[in-house]
Design an enzyme around this catalytic site. Structure first.
Site: not given
Ligand code: FE2
Length: 258
Positions: A8, A40, A67-68, A178
């Site tokens: 990420d 992200n 999801n983001h 993360h």
């Molecule tokens: Fe996520």
């Protein structure tokens, strides 16, 4: 052949360290394809078309998300124009984008990249296990090298996905927490597995965000606005070695740069 997967990429500190090191890693480690999770990459929340272009420009071949990905509205229309940007395949089919892309690696080999999302402590999507079966069923037999980014919160669901896909894909690597895990191994069926690749961003933080802001969320139980942390930036990635004639992984190794 070697596949590089970057965990990420969190906001500008994450993008900056990728820009600094990616070319060097690709040549030193003889990387044939670069995949990165970028959910992200825009200030910690989602991705924009401009940031996707920036990341592709750095030499990333395929971007996965989670999801983001729905946070920034301007990315919705971009999916139709950019098949190298994926969103988890088990979101409703009415949403834009796809969770599968077949890329051509630098050595000419076709690589299927798949993006799925877990359901435990996550938005309620379709079943990622059955969706994975469908995606694999749709793949031409000739595409042997197959990489899966499983974006999920709990390790049990991620390990289960590793076993579910064992022998059917080259690698299952987890994202979303993360926090890098140290359980990399090649399963008996030839599937490389790692529960979480970790984050590429500030580790002097709470999973990428300023510590005092994240802490005050926990201490006050109110919706404090998070900001990107700047210190202790690290790049966390994995390198998977795959036999392109069979699609079986022969090695998986974590790669970290500080
Ligand atoms: Fe996520």
């Amino acid at each position: 052949m070697n596949l590089l997967f970057i965990g990420d990429i969190y906001a500008s500190p994450g993008r900056r360290i990728v820009a600094q090191y990616l070319n060097g890693i690709v040549s030193a480690e003889k990387i044939s394809l670069v995949i990165a999770n970028a959910e992200n990459s825009a200030g910690g929340f989602g991705i924009t078309p401009m940031i996707a272009e920036e990341l592709f420009g750095l030499g990333i071949d395929v971007l996965t998300t989670g999801n983001h990905v729905w946070d920034k509205r301007e990315v919705y229309d971009y999916f139709a124009r950019e098949p190298r940007l994926l969103r988890p395949a088990n979101y409703p089919p009415t949403l834009p984008g796809a969770g599968l892309h077949i890329a051509r690696a630098r050595n000419g080999v076709e690589v299927a990249v798949m993006n799925l999302q877990g359901r435990t402590y996550m938005p309620s999507t379709d079943c990622p296990f059955r969706r994975a079966d469908e995606l694999l069923g749709s793949l031409p037999e000739s595409v042997k090298v197959r990489f899966v980014d499983f974006h999920a919160e709990v390790s049990s669901e991620k390990v289960a996905m590793g076993w579910h896909l064992n022998g059917r894909v080259s690698a299952v690597v987890g994202t979303h927490t993360h926090i890098p895990t140290a359980d990399e191994r090649v399963l008996a069926g030839g599937t490389a597995y790692l529960t979480d690749a970790g984050m590429t961003g500030s580790y002097d933080s709470v999973i990428g965000a300023e510590k005092h802001l994240a802490l005050s969320r926990f201490l006050t139980a109110t919706p404090v606005r998070l900001e990107t942390a700047k210190g202790g930036v690290e790049l966390h990635a994995v390198i998977v070695t795959v036999d392109p004639s069979t699609g079986r992984a022969t090695a998986i190794r974590r790669y970290t740069t500080r």
